[in-house]
Every structure is written in C-alpha cells, then in structure tokens.
Enzyme design. Structure first.
Site, PDB file in Angstrom:
ATOM      1  N   HIS A  72      -6.500 -12.199  13.785  1.00 18.49           N
ATOM      2  CA  HIS A  72      -5.163 -11.619  13.772  1.00 18.49           C
ATOM      3  C   HIS A  72      -4.601 -11.674  15.179  1.00 18.49           C
ATOM      4  CE1 HIS A  72      -5.762 -10.337   9.751  1.00 18.49           C
ATOM      5  NE2 HIS A  72      -6.566  -9.334  10.020  1.00 18.49           N
TER       6      HIS A  72
ATOM      7  N   GLU B 295      -9.831  -4.906   4.082  1.00 19.57           N
ATOM      8  CA  GLU B 295      -9.515  -3.777   3.222  1.00 19.57           C
ATOM      9  C   GLU B 295      -8.279  -4.064   2.361  1.00 19.57           C
ATOM     10  OE1 GLU B 295     -11.280  -0.124   2.170  1.00 19.57           O
ATOM     11  OE2 GLU B 295     -11.864  -1.618   3.650  1.00 19.57           O
TER      12      GLU B 295
ATOM     13  N   ASP C 207      -6.075  -7.931   5.980  1.00 19.55           N
ATOM     14  CA  ASP C 207      -7.445  -7.797   6.466  1.00 19.55           C
ATOM     15  C   ASP C 207      -8.371  -7.598   5.270  1.00 19.55           C
ATOM     16  OD1 ASP C 207      -6.865  -5.254   5.660  1.00 19.55           O
ATOM     17  OD2 ASP C 207      -7.224  -4.298   7.579  1.00 19.55           O
TER      18      ASP C 207
ATOM     19  N   GLU D 232       0.795  -1.229   0.000  1.00 26.86           N
ATOM     20  CA  GLU D 232       0.000   0.000   0.000  1.00 26.86           C
ATOM     21  C   GLU D 232       0.825   1.274   0.000  1.00 26.86           C
ATOM     22  OE1 GLU D 232      -2.531  -2.852   2.501  1.00 26.86           O
ATOM     23  OE2 GLU D 232      -0.445  -2.437   2.168  1.00 26.86           O
TER      24      GLU D 232
ATOM     25  N   ASP E 189      -2.219  -5.306   3.094  1.00 28.39           N
ATOM     26  CA  ASP E 189      -2.455  -5.624   4.507  1.00 28.39           C
ATOM     27  C   ASP E 189      -3.309  -6.878   4.688  1.00 28.39           C
ATOM     28  OD1 ASP E 189      -0.962  -3.519   5.360  1.00 28.39           O
ATOM     29  OD2 ASP E 189      -2.645  -2.152   5.630  1.00 28.39           O
TER      30      ASP E 189
ATOM     31  N   TYR F 178       0.661  -5.830  12.924  1.00 32.88           N
ATOM     32  CA  TYR F 178      -0.429  -5.110  12.251  1.00 32.88           C
ATOM     33  C   TYR F 178      -1.379  -4.508  13.281  1.00 32.88           C
ATOM     34  CZ  TYR F 178      -3.866  -4.015   8.681  1.00 32.88           C
ATOM     35  OH  TYR F 178      -4.733  -3.359   7.840  1.00 32.88           O
TER      36      TYR F 178
END
Length: 950
Positions: free
Chosen positions: A352, A85, A83, A8, A81, A305
């Site tokens: 996580h 998103e 997750d 990202e 990442d 994270y």
C-alpha cells in the site's frame, strides 16, 4: 444497470454515494457480518480445521438489508478496505449471501481504492477484480490461530491461575515485553559517577561551557570519577593548570535527511509523542479522515488508507509535494531528485502507499474549521510529514574545541552545533520518545583558532547516577513490536487495549506498568509455555502468515504444524497441580519479589511471626505473598518488591497506626479482598459466628409461649464487630497517619442543614466510595472532592447538579439522535455511569468503544437498540417476549394432561394435606441424585483475539 455497492461504514457509504450515479445503491456492512462464536468447537482441528461462523444481531440486520437491495439488481460490488481484513469482510458477505440464495443470477465484483476521492473511486469501478483467495486464506489462518491459542490456553490459566483472564498469541508476547522491562527496572542498581564542568572566557569576553575529557594524560571514561573525592581532585588539577589554550578545533558539516511518510506504526508513535493520542484514538480519528469529511457541502476523504506498512508515495503525490514546497519555501528547499523511500519492516504487509493527504494542495489551515480538534491536529501532522519527506536535507555545522592546561594534565572539550540550512526542519521535526535518543549538541561556540588563550571562570564537580531503562510508552511499545516483527501495526491498538481491559497492565504517566496479575501470567507462560511467548517464534509465525498471503504456503499446513506441538504442550499441563504451579512461580519470581538486602538479612523471613518463610500463594482473588506458618500466622502482602521496611506499598498484613485516645482501641491499616481499609479494634478471637436459624413449623407450645412471653429467648450477646472504613480514592496507604485514620473512622460527619429545607447534609464513605447525603438522596463526590474537608457550599452545589445515572431519577435529558423507524419514538443519547448509551423507550444500549458519540448515526443507534432488545427478549414496544413450551408432538401433549392448579382455600381453618415422611434411604438417594445433577456453570468468557477490524 442497477448495482449494489457494499462498504464497511456508514460514513464511507455516504461519501461514495455522492460520487456514483443513480444506478448505484451504496450500503454499509458495519464491519464483519459474522464471526467465530465465542465458545469451544468453533474451530475444529480434528475436522481439518473446519470453522463455524455465527451471524449475530447487527450482522443479521445488515444482511437482510443487502439481500433486499439485491432483489432486482444486476451486480454486487464489494468495495471494502484494500487489505486482508477488508478482503475477509467481502468474503464473509459473499459466502453468507450465497448460503441464503441471494446471489442467484447476480454478478459479484471486488474493487479497491486507496483514498476516498471521486477520481479514485470511479477509477476503481472501471477496474474490478475477483476476490483474492490468498488474502482470505491468510485471514482464516490468523483467525484460527488466535482462536486456538485463546480458547485453548485461557482455560488452562483459569484452572491453574485463579484471577487470570485470558492469553493471546500476540497479546501475551506484548505483556512479556512490558513485564521484562519492569524486571530490568527493579533489578537496576544505580551507579554513581561524576563529571567536571567548566566555563571559559575568550579574550573578547565570550563565555562558553566545556567538560573535562582527559586527566593526567588519560581519556576519562564514564565511571573514572566514581566519587566526590576523585571529582574534587580533578577540579584541583584543572584550576591549578592555568593558563589554558586552544589545542585543536574540529569542524564538519553534517546533513540530516527528512523522515519518510507515515506508516500505521510510525503514525501511532508520533501521534502519541506529539499529540498525546493513544493508538486506539489515533486509528479512530484517522478512520474518520479517510472515510470522508463534509467540507462545506463537499464530502471527501482527506487522507489515504491508514493501515499500511508501505512508505512509498505515488508519482502524482510526489510531484504535488515538490510543487507546493517550491511555491511555499523556494526552489532551494526542493531536492534535485524526487525522494524515494523503501520499507524496512521485517514483515511488510500488502503493498500500500504511505499515509498521506489525498490532495496535498489542501492545507491544514484550509480544512481546520470543518474538523474537530483531534482531527485537525492529526491531519496537520500527516500533511507536514508528507510534504517534509520531499524537502531538501538540513545542513548543520558541528564544532568541537579541545582546550588544554599549561601542564597538559587537563583537557576540556566544548561542543556545539549550528544549523546552516534548515531544509525540511523548516516544516517538521520528529519527537523522540526516549530522552537518551536526543543528540547532545550545544549551541553556537565562539570563533576560536589553535593557540588562542581562554580563561576558566568556573570549574565545578557534578554528581550523576545511571538511570534504568524507561518503561514502555504506547509509542515505544509499538516501535519495539514492529522491530521484532511481532503482530501487525493494524492490530497493536486492540492488543494494547486488551491488556488494559484484562487488568494486566495500567498506564502511569503515559507509561505501561504491569499489574500483579500480568506478572504472574507472564511467569506462568514462561515456565510452562515458553516457546509460545518467545519473540522469534511469534515473529516466525507472522512470516508464515505473510507467505500464505503471497500464495507460497498452504494455510492448513501452517495450522497443522502449529497445532501438533501446541496441543501437546497443553496436554502436558493436564496433570499439573496447583502446588507445582506455585513452586515454579515462586522459583521464577522469587529473586524479583525477595531481592537481597543491603544488611545481608534473609528477605524471606516473615515479619509477622519472625519464624515462617514468605513465598508466593494463590487465592481466589489472584496471587499474593504469605507466610508458611499459616494459619497460625496470617501475615500477607500484595505482590511487590519488599524494601525491608515493611512499607505500605507492599504490606498487606495489619499495620498498627496507634491507639484511639477516646477508646484506647488499636487503629490498624489492613488489606482485604476489596482493597485497603482502616480498622478500629480487633475481632474477638474464637467468637462464634451467629448461626442462621432454620425455618420450621411452629408448634402449639412455642406459639403459646410467644403469645404470653414465656418462650425461652437466646440472651447470648453477639461479639462487637470492629469498625472499618475503606480508603477513599486518591489516598495512598503510605500517606495514612493516625490522625488521618481517626478522621476517616469518625465518618459520617455532619456538614449542616440544607439552606432550603433545613434537612441535614452528611458526608461519608459507602460501598461505592465517598458521598454526601441529603434526606434520602445520595450524591457521589467528584475526583477532586475530599470527604474530610468538603464544605457546605460545595455540597449544596453538588446536590443541585442533575443526576446522570442510567435510568436514575432526575437524570439530564439526552441529546436527540433521531426517531425510530418502527414507531417514530425519539432515540436519545445519554452519558451514564458506565459510559455513553442510547435510549429508546425502555431499552438502553451501550455505545461500543469504536463508535464516537458525536459521529453516531440513526442507523447505528437503531442497530444497537435492536441488538439489545433481542438480547433481553423484548418485543418492539417494550413488552417482554413470553417463551412458550412446545410439546415434542401432539400425541405426547394428549397423553400427558396438564396438572390442575390448586388454589389456596379461602377458609382459615383449611389444613394442608399431610406430608408423608420419606424413608432415610430414599432421602439420601434423592439428595445424591440432586447433587449429581448440579454441574458447575461453564465459563464462557471469550479469549482475546489479536486481530481487530482493520
């Protein structure tokens, strides 16, 4: 093999690039490369929720870079990442690159890692997987829901509630929480109660406190001593009951266990309490710690994270923490078994690990010199919480002593708490947001046994009043949203920011206070869309989204069920009139804005005319309270609870302060659409406003008359306008006295001549606030400067400071970021009136809130400048791009020749061609046609999304 890796952010790309070999090319997508266009039709329920995606300026540039890098590559590795998103960003990249045919013959892999360390990244590269379809569908469902609510409900607000901005699926529920808490506070009536406190001395001379708990054989409840008289009688009973002896001593040892490691929510809460960081700031700082920090030549991610609901730690982290505790504190501080934690969140997100240091042996003191202040403080907080979670429990000795009078009528109780073994408290203690959460334990008590005698040295009554519930802070609001299962911790920061950006709430002393606009919007939604701001409904919808991510529910089924009922509710407001809205809001908010008065008088009687009835009104600037006898009575006040004293905190109507002794004109305090102001005198009632003269051709007679001075002149004098002056910032209407008002009306005031050029310096208040003027130069006053008291020395010092206005003369030189790759010209960073911005040539581009100025890279600056240049239609180099009208086809161009341009004749005697008068009917028809073509401009303000870039 040549592989392209996409992450990202540039910081994360820079860190990972150092871990991988020369066969890997790491690029940053800068978050999402495309999104739903902020306009109607981006999500189409009639087409089974088809979505249109738009690639904008920055995303377009990133896609071109990635597509260029893929030429000759064998593999595309998506390392966004771990997750929902992050999965969505990878999906968008894949879909758009496929559409552009940039992935032909290229293998696509998805890798995830929970920490940006070399071992974690290399391990992830060895274990790739495919895109998670369920996570992508959960993202699509959430994005569609947020869009449909925002872009369907917000236009209803715009039409029915002037002054409102937007509504959101989670945003509106969070606003309702804040408004309801404020209603509880305003409706709260404090209740008086008393306690009796005493101090006792032991035979050894030790003094300790105690409180009356039993009186006349009855246990005292909180409100049993309701007034001073009852408290004094209790004091007399205690003082008349000597001697006192110890009736009982209770001792017990309690254990306090350490707190689990941080989740996103608990990190935001604790950072707010301990460090004073807002949720948005906390997440930005944590992002930098996660993506990588340069530790003297080695770039490494310091934490795992930071968007997670999990509280579990890996076995390696647990072992490292236990080893460190033993080495630093001793074996007694290490529990016999490792501590395992389980999440209690209602809607725990993807599995996580908790937020922890990537290497627990890396102490805060080891890295502090490489970090900024907030980064060092946040890392210290995360490190201590993680290590403390694997430490032994604290042990406390709690003691309760009951002391009884000789006649048995009074019993006093003393409590104390002593730490026997500090355990994890040696490293970490959690702060409490609500003072009522604190444990009410005293200090160490003397060692007493039953039947020991004690002597009272002081017995005093103390008055107390019950307190209303506290307003929400960022920490307590996040905690409450999480308890209700509303939204996601990763989106709380953006939701809170949207509420402030929309002027629905403000922060006062680190607590949320709802603005008038927010209260009216909440009342409207509760009246007409109550189901969609219910806490259980929103939480149930979150649970369905979780079921989608788990592959247990079809995402379009959820959308169909929601849209069926929601669209029907929207349709039900189609014929809703403004009058109906006002009546409903007046009914809903009436008890709040017009509470019962202690004297029994009617709170709705208009104080202006004493005959009209006050009620809620809607104007183009929003809601206010006005009189029913308008326009005969023009009394108004802003929204607020009336205290019956015509207080300036609520009064919008003219408030007479007194008379100006020099002119005998009235001086009043008033509220206008642009704020509170002071007025000297009154406007002449019924005075006609000066009419604008229509331009028309001048006749010969008129010209001749003006030439010889005989033309009739309009000698009617215009009525004098009353003098007005705005209240400077920081001055409350409640603090405005007649003397203060006269001082403000006397502005501008002369300070004196400037010592260098002797030009006068004056101070005054203008449309942009208080200022000083020197010659033709204006300088705004600082927040700590008072326009009424500022002196020459301060004024000269202010004038000597360089101007920081964007593009203004005398602006301070900017910090050089680097050189533009296109022309080699410098890119500089500046602080402007509206925030930080970058400058290249004549192009200025504002920095987004998610980019820290000190972390700005050349690539980011170039992307911002390019996006701004495209928006302004500017070519590289600063010249405006000229739009050329292209004909539909060549035949049309030949058939319709271009009209010749007629130049004005040089001769002064040349006359314009005569203009034929159009018949009256033709004129009217032309006018009607022109009017029909004029359509109101569509409002394109995007509705707030409850989803932020996770």
């Amino acid at each position: 093999m040549n592989s392209v890796v996409v992450v990202e952010s540039p910081a994360k790309a820079k860190t990972i690039n150092k871990y991988l070999g020369k066969d890997y090319h790491v690029l940053a997508s800068f978050g999402h490369v495309r999104d739903l266009p902020p306009k109607d039709g981006s999500v189409r329920p009639d087409e089974d929720f088809a979505m249109s995606w738009l690639v904008e300026g920055r995303g377009e540039q990133r896609l071109k870079e990635i597509a260029a890098a893929l030429k000759g590559a064998d593999k595309l590795i998506l390392a966004t990442d771990p997750d929902r998103e992050g999965e969505a960003i990878s999906w968008h990249l894949t879909e758009e690159l496929k559409r552009r045919k940039a992935l032909n013959g290229i293998e696509v892999e998805r890798v995830v890692f929970n920490e940006v360390t070399k071992s974690a990244v290399l391990d992830a590269m060895r274990h790739p997987r495919a895109l998670d379809k369920e996570l992508v569908e959960a993202y699509l469902a959430r994005r569609a829901l947020d869009y449909l609510v925002g872009f369907t409900l917000s236009p209803v607000l715009w039409r029915k509630l002037p002054g409102s901005r937007s509504a959101g699926r989670v945003q509106s529920v969070a606003l309702r929480l804040i408004c309801q808490r404020e209603e509880e506070i305003e409706a709260f009536k404090p209740q008086e109660y008393w306690t009796v406190e005493g101090k006792f001395r032991t035979a050894a001379g030790q003094i300790f406190p105690a409180r009356l708990t039993e009186l006349d054989g009855k246990k005292l409840e909180k409100f049993d001593l309701a007034n001073e008289a009852a408290a004094q009688r209790a004091v007399a009973t205690v003082t008349g009951g000597e001697p006192f002896t110890v009736r009982s001593v209770e001792r017990k040892t309690v254990r306090r266990n350490p707190f689990p490691p941080f989740t996103t929510s608990t990190l935001q809460q604790e950072a707010s309490r301990k460090l004073g960081l807002g949720a948005s700031r906390t997440m930005r700082v944590a992002q930098r710690l996660y993506e990588g920090v340069d530790l003297g030549g080695e770039t490494v991610g310091l934490i795992t994270y930071m968007r997670t609901d999990g509280v579990q730690l890996s076995q390696e982290a647990i072992a490292a923490a236990r080893k460190l505790v033993a080495a630093e504190h001793g074996a007694r501080y290490v529990p016999s078994e490792p501590r395992q934690y389980k999440s209690t969140a209602k809607n725990a997100q993807e599995a996580h690990e908790a937020i922890r240091p990537s290497d627990i042996s890396r102490k805060p003191s080891d890295v502090a010199r490489y970090l900024e202040a907030d980064e060092a403080r946040l890392y210290d907080l995360i490190w201590k919480r993680t290590v403390a979670s694997q430490m032994a429990s604290a042990e406390l000795d709690q003691v309760g002593i009951d002391i009884v009078s000789k006649d048995g009528k009074a019993v006093m109780r003393a409590t104390g708490s002593v730490i026997l073994f500090d355990g994890f408290l040696a490293l970490y203690q959690e702060d409490r947001d609500d003072p009522s959460d604190e444990e009410e334990n005293g200090g160490r008590l003397p060692n007493l046994t039953e039947r020991d005698g004690v002597t009272p040295t002081e017995v005093t009554p103390e008055q107390h009043f019950t307190q209303p519930p506290p307003r929400y802070s960022e920490a307590s609001l996040v905690k409450r949203l999480e308890e209700l299962g509303i939204g996601r911790p990763s989106t709380y920061a953006s939701i809170i920011q949207v509420l402030q950006d929309r002027d629905y709430v403000k922060i006062d002393k680190k607590r949320f206070v709802p603005e008038d606009r927010g209260r009216v919007v909440t009342a409207f939604l509760e009246s007409f869309f109550n189901r969609y701001v219910e806490y259980n409904f929103t939480a149930d919808l979150e649970n369905q989204l979780d079921e989608i991510s788990g592959g247990r529910i079809d995402w379009k089924t959820v959308l169909r069920d929601f849209w069926r009922d929601f669209s029907a509710a929207i349709a039900g407001t189609k014929d809703l009139s403004i009058t109906q809205v006002i009546d409903e809001l007046d009914k809903e908010l009436g008890p709040h804005f017009f509470p019962e008065r202690a004297d029994g008088s009617d709170p709705r009687v208009c104080p202006g005319c004493q005959a009209g009835r006050l009620s809620l009104k809607l104007g183009k600037f929003g809601a206010f309270i006005g009189c029913s006898n308008y326009p005969d009575c023009r009394y108004t006040r802003r929204l607020g609870v009336s205290n019956g004293e015509d207080g300036s905190d609520v009064d919008m109507g003219p408030k007479l302060l007194g008379q100006d002794p020099a002119t005998n004109l009235p001086v009043s305090l008033r509220k206008g659409p642009y704020g509170t102001y002071i007025q000297l005198g009154e406007a002449v009632p019924g005075a006609p406003k000066p009419k604008k003269k229509k331009k028309k051709a001048k006749g010969k007679d008129e010209e001749a008359g003006k030439a010889n001075g005989t033309a009739p002149a309009d000698t009617t004098p215009e009525p004098p306008k009353p003098k007005r002056v705005s209240l400077p910032r920081g001055l409350s209407p409640a603090d405005v006295t007649l003397d203060k008002a006269l001082s403000l009306l006397s502005l501008p005031r002369l300070l004196g001549p400037h010592p260098e050029d002797q030009l006068p310096i004056v101070a005054g208040i203008g449309r942009f606030g208080p200022y000083i003027k020197h010659g033709d130069r204006f300088k705004s006053l600082g927040k700590d400067d008072d326009v009424l008291t500022i002196g020459m020395n301060r004024a000269v010092a202010l004038l000597a400071e360089p101007s920081t206005g964007r593009g203004g003369r005398g602006g301070a030189p900017g910090k050089k970021i680097g050189e533009h790759p296109a022309d080699g010209q410098p890119i500089t960073l500046h602080a402007g009136r509206y925030g930080q911005y970058v400058k290249h040539g004549k192009i200025n581009a504002t920095l987004p809130k998610d980019i820290e100025p000190d972390q700005l890279t050349v690539d980011q600056a170039v992307a911002l400048i390019e996006a701004r240049a495209q928006a302004k239609g500017v070519k590289r180099g600063g010249a405006k791009a000229k739009a050329k009208a292209k004909p539909a086809n060549d035949d049309a161009a030949l058939a319709e020749p271009k009209a010749p341009r007629i130049k004005a004749a040089a001769s002064a005697t040349a006359k314009p061609p005569a203009k034929a008068k159009a018949p009256a009917k033709a004129k009217a028809k032309s006018k009607a046609k022109t009017k029909a073509k004029a359509k109101p401009k569509a409002r394109t303000e995007p509705a707030a999304s409850d989803t932020d870039g996770e």
